[in-house]
Design an enzyme around this catalytic site. Structure first.
Site, PDB file in Angstrom:
ATOM      1  N   ARG A  13     118.930  94.690  24.768  1.00 57.15           N
ATOM      2  CA  ARG A  13     117.783  94.423  23.899  1.00 57.15           C
ATOM      3  C   ARG A  13     117.242  95.722  23.308  1.00 57.15           C
ATOM      4  O   ARG A  13     117.266  96.770  23.952  1.00 57.15           O
ATOM      5  CB  ARG A  13     116.667  93.725  24.673  1.00 57.15           C
ATOM      6  N   TYR A  21     127.674  81.311  27.936  1.00 58.32           N
ATOM      7  CA  TYR A  21     128.570  80.161  27.858  1.00 58.32           C
ATOM      8  C   TYR A  21     129.672  80.297  28.916  1.00 58.32           C
ATOM      9  O   TYR A  21     129.588  81.135  29.798  1.00 58.32           O
ATOM     10  CB  TYR A  21     129.062  79.989  26.422  1.00 58.32           C
ATOM     11  N   ALA A  37     130.507  79.595  16.412  1.00 58.10           N
ATOM     12  CA  ALA A  37     131.234  79.156  17.604  1.00 58.10           C
ATOM     13  C   ALA A  37     131.804  77.760  17.392  1.00 58.10           C
ATOM     14  O   ALA A  37     131.110  76.847  16.956  1.00 58.10           O
ATOM     15  CB  ALA A  37     130.308  79.174  18.812  1.00 58.10           C
ATOM     16  N   PRO A  61     129.338  86.003  14.254  1.00 56.56           N
ATOM     17  CA  PRO A  61     129.336  84.551  14.447  1.00 56.56           C
ATOM     18  C   PRO A  61     127.917  84.024  14.621  1.00 56.56           C
ATOM     19  O   PRO A  61     127.127  84.583  15.389  1.00 56.56           O
ATOM     20  CB  PRO A  61     130.153  84.363  15.735  1.00 56.56           C
ATOM     21  N   ARG A  90     121.666  87.848  11.487  1.00 57.08           N
ATOM     22  CA  ARG A  90     120.574  87.308  10.674  1.00 57.08           C
ATOM     23  C   ARG A  90     120.460  87.984   9.307  1.00 57.08           C
ATOM     24  O   ARG A  90     120.132  87.326   8.321  1.00 57.08           O
ATOM     25  CB  ARG A  90     119.265  87.445  11.448  1.00 57.08           C
TER      26      ARG A  90
END
Length: 362
Positions: A268, A181, A58, A25, A320
């Site tokens: 990460r 979120y 989203a 997404p 990406r």
């Protein structure tokens, strides 16, 4: 010749996938006035392959859910009708598409909220200014803490959005529980400072997420439901003091609801011997959850093939790379060079530039 692990077929519940390369997404902010646009049909169809899985950007569950301009909604009949041709274009290519449903919670501002009211959240703690990709400073308004009664309304908004998604033709929904979120704002102990049944203990902080899962699974069937988490992320000042325990608890509890998949984001990337590598710290949660496991976060083709071959993940989602390479599975198949992505056009409103104009191999 050995098969390429990412390009092997996979039985995902009742769905037959021809490969394991998933479109992650990606917020694109090209749904003017929160209405999905015809150019989205081009964008998603470009990335659709027979038996491939796409997850939408989203998509808001209500008029209080919006955190950014021109992100799509799924709470009105108009939204449902606007999504139908987009879903149909993907299905015409033989692909599977899930709608990611979200509520941004405190990551919003007065101007995006109905009546100019405060955004809602688990907390009254706000998010500080954040630097965007293009160097702009994003400002967010102080939130209002939801009452227990209001939380049940948000849960029902998720349920209704899931039903609307099915009515629009989607094959299922992915609940957005990641990246700071509203669900993340309840899950993590830094933002969640509640003292009622939705705060404090791990059990309490996971209550809201699991109520959303339960409501949606009952509404549309667990076989059509996935959820995405980012336990190790600190995006939008949303972090936890013990992300491992949080991730293990929620991964285990999801089994009670028999949902289709868990989509989890790696910590990460680390620098090892001068190169960036995926940490691969999701194995305990993959083992705890009994359904399909999708890994995400910094993967390229080589790393994706490795984790599928090892059984670390069933599927791998690419953000990406898929944005910039609409034929990403084909490029993985032939070992072709990848297009570079342009950060500056990730969120611009242009219906073509940085959206549908990335070149194909052929």
């Amino acid at each position: 010749m050995e098969p390429i692990p990412l390009l092997t077929p996979y039985k995902m519940g009742q769905l037959d996938l021809s490969h394991r390369v998933v479109l992650a997404p990606l917020t694109r902010q090209r749904s003017y006035g929160n209405i999905p646009q015809p150019h989205a049909a081009v964008y998603y169809a470009q990335r659709a392959t027979p038996g491939g899985l796409l997850i939408t950007e989203a998509t808001g569950v209500s008029d209080t859910a919006q955190g950014y301009r021109d992100t799509p909604g799924i709470w009105t009949p108009e939204h449902v009708e606007a999504w139908k041709p987009i879903v149909a274009a993907v299905h015409a290519k033989g692909a599977v598409i899930f709608c990611q449903i979200w509520h941004s919670g405190r990551v919003s501002s007065y101007e995006l909220q109905p009546g100019g009211k405060a955004p809602v959240s688990s907390t009254e703690k706000g998010v500080g200014p954040q630097m965007s990709f293009d160097g702009r400073l994003e400002q967010f308004s102080p939130p209002r803490r939801l009452t227990v009664e209001e939380i049940t309304v948000i849960v029902d908004d998720f349920r209704k959005a899931a039903r609307n998604a099915i009515d629009a033709g989607f094959d299922g929904v992915e609940i957005h529980g990641a990246f700071g979120y509203i669900i993340d704002q309840f899950l993590k102990d830094n933002p969640n400072d509640r003292t009622d049944e939705y705060g404090g203990s791990l059990e309490n902080r996971c209550r809201f997420a699991l109520e959303v899962v339960e409501a949606i699974a009952k509404e549309i069937g667990g076989h059509r439901v996935g959820i995405r988490f980012s336990p190790f992320a600190d995006y939008m000042e949303c972090h936890d003091s013990d992300p491992h325990s949080l991730a293990l608890h929620i991964s285990t509890k999801l089994n009670d609801h028999h949902i289709l998949y868990l989509h989890m984001i790696e910590p990460r990337m680390a620098i090892v011997e001068g190169r960036r590598v995926v940490p691969k710290r999701l194995l305990p949660y993959r083992e705890a959850f009994k359904g399909v496991f999708i890994a995400n976060g910094g993967y390229d083709g080589a790393e994706g093939n490795k984790v599928v071959a090892e059984g670390y993940a069933d599927l791998v989602s690419f953000g990406r790379l898929f944005l910039a390479n609409p034929d990403l599975p084909k490029r993985f198949e032939v070992g072709a060079e990848l297009n570079n992505y342009d950060r500056m056009t990730f969120y611009t409103p242009d219906p073509v530039v940085g959206y549908t104009d990335y070149p194909f191999l052929e």
